[in-house]
Motif scaffolding. Structure first.
Motif, PDB file in Angstrom:
ATOM      1  N   HIS A 118       0.819  -1.217   0.000  1.00  0.00           N
ATOM      2  CA  HIS A 118       0.000   0.000   0.000  1.00  0.00           C
ATOM      3  C   HIS A 118       0.854   1.270   0.000  1.00  0.00           C
ATOM      4  CE1 HIS A 118      -3.880  -2.072   0.706  1.00  0.00           C
ATOM      5  NE2 HIS A 118      -3.080  -2.984   1.209  1.00  0.00           N
ATOM      6  N   VAL A 119       2.129   1.130   0.308  1.00  0.00           N
ATOM      7  CA  VAL A 119       3.031   2.282   0.346  1.00  0.00           C
ATOM      8  C   VAL A 119       4.266   1.962  -0.489  1.00  0.00           C
ATOM      9  CG1 VAL A 119       4.376   3.860   1.772  1.00  0.00           C
ATOM     10  CG2 VAL A 119       2.249   2.887   2.671  1.00  0.00           C
ATOM     11  N   GLY A 120       4.367   2.590  -1.649  1.00  0.00           N
ATOM     12  CA  GLY A 120       5.554   2.482  -2.495  1.00  0.00           C
ATOM     13  C   GLY A 120       6.193   3.853  -2.587  1.00  0.00           C
ATOM     14  N   PRO A 121       7.051   4.229  -1.642  1.00  0.00           N
ATOM     15  CA  PRO A 121       7.551   5.607  -1.565  1.00  0.00           C
ATOM     16  C   PRO A 121       8.377   6.037  -2.766  1.00  0.00           C
ATOM     17  CG  PRO A 121       8.779   4.173  -0.069  1.00  0.00           C
ATOM     18  CD  PRO A 121       7.620   3.367  -0.580  1.00  0.00           C
ATOM     19  N   ALA A 122       8.874   5.085  -3.550  1.00  0.00           N
ATOM     20  CA  ALA A 122       9.667   5.468  -4.714  1.00  0.00           C
ATOM     21  C   ALA A 122       8.859   6.308  -5.700  1.00  0.00           C
ATOM     22  CB  ALA A 122      10.213   4.223  -5.410  1.00  0.00           C
ATOM     23  N   ALA A 123       7.544   6.200  -5.653  1.00  0.00           N
ATOM     24  CA  ALA A 123       6.715   7.013  -6.543  1.00  0.00           C
ATOM     25  C   ALA A 123       6.961   8.497  -6.327  1.00  0.00           C
ATOM     26  CB  ALA A 123       5.236   6.677  -6.323  1.00  0.00           C
ATOM     27  N   LEU A 124       7.244   8.898  -5.090  1.00  0.00           N
ATOM     28  CA  LEU A 124       7.531  10.305  -4.812  1.00  0.00           C
ATOM     29  C   LEU A 124       8.834  10.748  -5.466  1.00  0.00           C
ATOM     30  CD1 LEU A 124       6.508  10.330  -1.044  1.00  0.00           C
ATOM     31  CD2 LEU A 124       5.188  11.203  -2.987  1.00  0.00           C
TER      32      LEU A 124
ATOM     33  N   PHE B  43      10.070   9.315  -8.247  1.00  0.00           N
ATOM     34  CA  PHE B  43       9.791   9.363  -9.684  1.00  0.00           C
ATOM     35  C   PHE B  43       9.138  10.703 -10.042  1.00  0.00           C
ATOM     36  CE2 PHE B  43       8.899   4.512  -9.376  1.00  0.00           C
ATOM     37  CZ  PHE B  43      10.246   4.276  -9.152  1.00  0.00           C
ATOM     38  N   ARG B  44       8.267  11.175  -9.165  1.00  0.00           N
ATOM     39  CA  ARG B  44       7.571  12.445  -9.409  1.00  0.00           C
ATOM     40  C   ARG B  44       8.563  13.612  -9.454  1.00  0.00           C
ATOM     41  NH1 ARG B  44       4.877  16.656  -6.545  1.00  0.00           N
ATOM     42  NH2 ARG B  44       2.851  17.187  -7.469  1.00  0.00           N
ATOM     43  N   SER B  45       9.516  13.587  -8.531  1.00  0.00           N
ATOM     44  CA  SER B  45      10.500  14.684  -8.511  1.00  0.00           C
ATOM     45  C   SER B  45      11.396  14.629  -9.741  1.00  0.00           C
ATOM     46  CB  SER B  45      11.344  14.619  -7.228  1.00  0.00           C
ATOM     47  OG  SER B  45      12.207  13.492  -7.241  1.00  0.00           O
ATOM     48  N   TRP B  46      11.738  13.427 -10.208  1.00  0.00           N
ATOM     49  CA  TRP B  46      12.556  13.299 -11.412  1.00  0.00           C
ATOM     50  C   TRP B  46      11.852  13.884 -12.638  1.00  0.00           C
ATOM     51  CZ3 TRP B  46      14.291   7.476 -10.814  1.00  0.00           C
ATOM     52  CH2 TRP B  46      15.256   7.403  -9.801  1.00  0.00           C
ATOM     53  N   ALA B  47      10.510  13.835 -12.617  1.00  0.00           N
ATOM     54  CA  ALA B  47       9.746  14.382 -13.742  1.00  0.00           C
ATOM     55  C   ALA B  47       9.587  15.895 -13.638  1.00  0.00           C
ATOM     56  CB  ALA B  47       8.372  13.726 -13.808  1.00  0.00           C
TER      57      ALA B  47
ATOM     58  N   PRO C  78       1.898  21.365  -5.702  1.00  0.00           N
ATOM     59  CA  PRO C  78       1.774  20.837  -4.340  1.00  0.00           C
ATOM     60  C   PRO C  78       1.128  19.445  -4.346  1.00  0.00           C
ATOM     61  CG  PRO C  78       1.011  23.106  -4.445  1.00  0.00           C
ATOM     62  CD  PRO C  78       1.200  22.659  -5.859  1.00  0.00           C
ATOM     63  N   LEU C  79       1.577  18.607  -3.437  1.00  0.00           N
ATOM     64  CA  LEU C  79       1.042  17.255  -3.284  1.00  0.00           C
ATOM     65  C   LEU C  79       0.781  16.997  -1.805  1.00  0.00           C
ATOM     66  CD1 LEU C  79       0.440  14.423  -4.590  1.00  0.00           C
ATOM     67  CD2 LEU C  79       2.789  13.817  -3.925  1.00  0.00           C
ATOM     68  N   ASP C  80      -0.442  16.549  -1.482  1.00  0.00           N
ATOM     69  CA  ASP C  80      -0.786  16.152  -0.116  1.00  0.00           C
ATOM     70  C   ASP C  80      -0.693  14.630  -0.010  1.00  0.00           C
ATOM     71  OD1 ASP C  80      -1.571  18.792   0.695  1.00  0.00           O
ATOM     72  OD2 ASP C  80      -3.440  18.501  -0.411  1.00  0.00           O
ATOM     73  N   VAL C  81       0.004  14.161   1.010  1.00  0.00           N
ATOM     74  CA  VAL C  81       0.068  12.729   1.292  1.00  0.00           C
ATOM     75  C   VAL C  81      -0.527  12.503   2.672  1.00  0.00           C
ATOM     76  CG1 VAL C  81       1.533  10.693   1.497  1.00  0.00           C
ATOM     77  CG2 VAL C  81       2.139  12.499  -0.129  1.00  0.00           C
ATOM     78  N   LEU C  82      -1.692  11.838   2.709  1.00  0.00           N
ATOM     79  CA  LEU C  82      -2.385  11.557   3.965  1.00  0.00           C
ATOM     80  C   LEU C  82      -2.190  10.097   4.353  1.00  0.00           C
ATOM     81  CD1 LEU C  82      -4.067  14.089   2.850  1.00  0.00           C
ATOM     82  CD2 LEU C  82      -5.934  13.183   4.251  1.00  0.00           C
TER      83      LEU C  82
ATOM     84  N   ARG D  45       9.061   9.802   3.985  1.00  0.00           N
ATOM     85  CA  ARG D  45       9.744  11.089   4.190  1.00  0.00           C
ATOM     86  C   ARG D  45      11.131  11.136   3.542  1.00  0.00           C
ATOM     87  NH1 ARG D  45       6.635  13.983   7.756  1.00  0.00           N
ATOM     88  NH2 ARG D  45       5.231  12.740   9.059  1.00  0.00           N
ATOM     89  N   ASP D  46      11.864  10.038   3.574  1.00  0.00           N
ATOM     90  CA  ASP D  46      13.215  10.042   3.025  1.00  0.00           C
ATOM     91  C   ASP D  46      13.239  10.050   1.498  1.00  0.00           C
ATOM     92  OD1 ASP D  46      14.262  10.041   5.543  1.00  0.00           O
ATOM     93  OD2 ASP D  46      14.659   7.886   5.609  1.00  0.00           O
ATOM     94  N   TRP D  47      12.072   9.915   0.857  1.00  0.00           N
ATOM     95  CA  TRP D  47      12.005   9.882  -0.601  1.00  0.00           C
ATOM     96  C   TRP D  47      11.611  11.245  -1.181  1.00  0.00           C
ATOM     97  CZ3 TRP D  47      13.274   5.421  -3.312  1.00  0.00           C
ATOM     98  CH2 TRP D  47      13.473   4.286  -2.523  1.00  0.00           C
ATOM     99  N   VAL D  48      11.549  12.241  -0.343  1.00  0.00           N
ATOM    100  CA  VAL D  48      11.150  13.585  -0.765  1.00  0.00           C
ATOM    101  C   VAL D  48      12.317  14.539  -0.554  1.00  0.00           C
ATOM    102  CG1 VAL D  48       9.584  15.509  -0.326  1.00  0.00           C
ATOM    103  CG2 VAL D  48       8.737  13.155  -0.221  1.00  0.00           C
ATOM    104  N   GLY D  49      12.651  15.298  -1.582  1.00  0.00           N
ATOM    105  CA  GLY D  49      13.734  16.263  -1.467  1.00  0.00           C
ATOM    106  C   GLY D  49      13.322  17.463  -0.631  1.00  0.00           C
ATOM    107  N   PRO D  50      14.282  18.215  -0.149  1.00  0.00           N
ATOM    108  CA  PRO D  50      13.976  19.357   0.729  1.00  0.00           C
ATOM    109  C   PRO D  50      13.134  20.431   0.063  1.00  0.00           C
ATOM    110  CG  PRO D  50      16.279  19.393   0.047  1.00  0.00           C
ATOM    111  CD  PRO D  50      15.730  18.058  -0.374  1.00  0.00           C
ATOM    112  N   ASP D  51      13.175  20.518  -1.261  1.00  0.00           N
ATOM    113  CA  ASP D  51      12.415  21.552  -1.956  1.00  0.00           C
ATOM    114  C   ASP D  51      11.158  21.016  -2.634  1.00  0.00           C
ATOM    115  OD1 ASP D  51      14.340  23.475  -1.291  1.00  0.00           O
ATOM    116  OD2 ASP D  51      15.579  22.875  -3.011  1.00  0.00           O
TER     117      ASP D  51
END
Length: 453
Positions: free
Chosen positions: A79-85, A87-91, A96-100, A110-116
């Protein structure tokens, strides 16, 4: 709302790629390959995002570029594949994206998201209500857990158009608190997990084909599911019977199974027609030999009804210990809310019934009528014939859904006694008369139903 089912399978999908069971081999032969359960709503909201979801979206002809909200139910890896985040940054997505989700699920991301990266993490728990764009999200308790008890949730989602759905995966039977929160919801669609099929010796935090219809009955009793609700079974695993048999079982409960990639118009016309769930008066005759599974099958037909009158005609048969054990086994497997009436007056019970009726069985009823009128000793079967006509009249005029079970007596050896042959012939005629007045007739052999009408 429009929903695309990116996947409908359990954690290991269906078929499991390492398994050679009949269910998996038949699914593979049909090309029916199901990935991990996930859904895309209106191209802007993801319900769960396991590792297979991004590629499944592409195979379904969709892009995830417009996704602004991701709702995670719990921290299990399907249910949680953090690599998608990532992939999104590479594109180069800058929207803005909300993750609930529960905190444990968010911590995996959290570790799959860049600081910006413009990603906002929103921890939620059962009881919360959150507004996302034009969507209202109510968070419900799941009967499931990943790291700690209470760390899995379900989502009650209302869209900008006012349509409302329940995303209920993963969970076992819903708690009283969850049912209270959905009372009167009258969902347009419910996506309810059904992982384990015929396997019932599991932990109870998933559904199987015994608990699934009972949860559906509870949702109907609460007014969350109505006759207009589209119920779709998801999170399907290989403990389920092959797809045609699974679809047949679900159809009796007003539920269906869809392929990966199916598009569902919430509150509108779906690509696949809804199953016909019998409403009002309808008559079904279930035939079968000894130990063929006919009673179990008949009980399944009504398993999603919250109230059923179980018309038992066998009694305890005096001091017959073996018969008493059989009767006790039947009683024990009846769902809570089913009311048992042990009577030989089947016609009276059918005429007065206000809830669906399961009549089990015609053979024991007929034997009881023969004994009651002392027909074997007197040789006068006129009173028995009158009882049969009265039963047929009540069957024809039933104002509720009725399912009757009877023994198929025409396929065995010829009985050795005159009385045995007489009983076989009489029951055969009763079966034929009931079948003639029934919308549905099913023959059960080796536990498998064959539809005759």
């Amino acid at each position: 709302m429009e929903l695309v089912l990116l996947g409908t399978g359990a954690a290991d999908g269906w078929p499991n790629p390492f398994c050679t069971c009949a269910s998996c081999m038949l699914a593979a032969a049909r090309g029916d390959i199901r990935g991990q359960t996930s859904a895309l709503v209106d191209d802007v909201l993801l319900l769960d995002c396991g590792p297979e979801a991004p590629r499944a979206a592409v195979r379904s002809g969709r892009t995830l570029a417009g996704v602004r909200h991701v709702l995670l139910t719990h921290a299990h890896p399907d249910h949680v594949g953090p690599a998608a985040l990532l992939f999104r940054s590479w594109a180069g997505r800058t929207e803005p994206l909300d993750v609930l989700g529960p905190p444990e699920a968010l911590d995996l991301c959290r570790d799959w998201v860049g600081p910006d990266d413009p990603v906002r993490f929103v921890p939620v728990a059962a009881g919360d209500t959150v507004t996302l764009g034009g969507y209202l999200v109510r968070v419900l308790a799941a009967t499931h857990w990943a790291v700690r008890e209470g760390d899995a949730v379900l989502y009650d989602l209302a869209g900008p158009d006012g349509r409302r759905l329940l995303w209920a995966t993963d969970t076992g039977p819903l708690s009283g608190a969850a049912l209270a929160r959905v009372r009167g919801a009258a969902y347009d669609a419910v996506f309810l997990e059904e992982t384990f099929g015929t396997k019932t010796d599991h932990g109870g935090d998933h559904h199987d084909l015994t608990s699934f219809p009972r949860t559906l009955a509870a949702l109907r009793e609460a007014g969350a599911v109505t006759d207009g609700t589209d119920v779709v079974a998801v999170h399907l695993g290989h403990h389920n019977p092959p797809l045609p048999e699974l679809a047949e079982r679900l159809s009796h409960w007003g539920a269906r199974v869809l392929d990966d990639g199916a598009v569902v118009s919430i509150g509108g016309d779906s690509i696949v027609a809804l199953p016909l769930r019998p409403a009002g008066a309808s008559r079904t005759l279930v035939l079968g030999g000894a130990r063929a599974g006919k009673s179990t099958y008949a009980e399944r037909l009504l398993a999603a009804e919250s109230r059923v009158l179980y018309l038992a005609t066998g009694g305890t048969d005096g001091g017959d210990a073996d018969w008493a054990v059989r009767v006790a086994a039947h009683r024990a497997r009846r769902p809570e809310g089913w009311h048992t009436v042990e009577t030989a007056d089947a016609a009276v019970a059918l005429r007065s019934a206000r809830d669906p009726v399961l009549f089990d069985c015609v053979g024991t009823w007929l034997a009881g009528r023969l004994d009651h009128h002392d027909a074997w000793r007197s040789g006068d079967f006129g009173a028995v014939d009158a009882d049969v006509e009265d039963l047929l009249s009540a069957w024809r005029s039933a104002s509720v859904r009725v399912v009757a079970v009877s023994n198929e007596v025409g396929s065995g050896v010829v009985p050795a006694t005159a009385s045995g042959r007489r009983f076989r012939d009489l029951l055969g005629r009763v079966n034929a008369s009931l079948a003639a007045e029934s919308e549905s007739v099913v023959l059960v052999s080796a536990g498998l139903p064959v539809t005759l009408r």
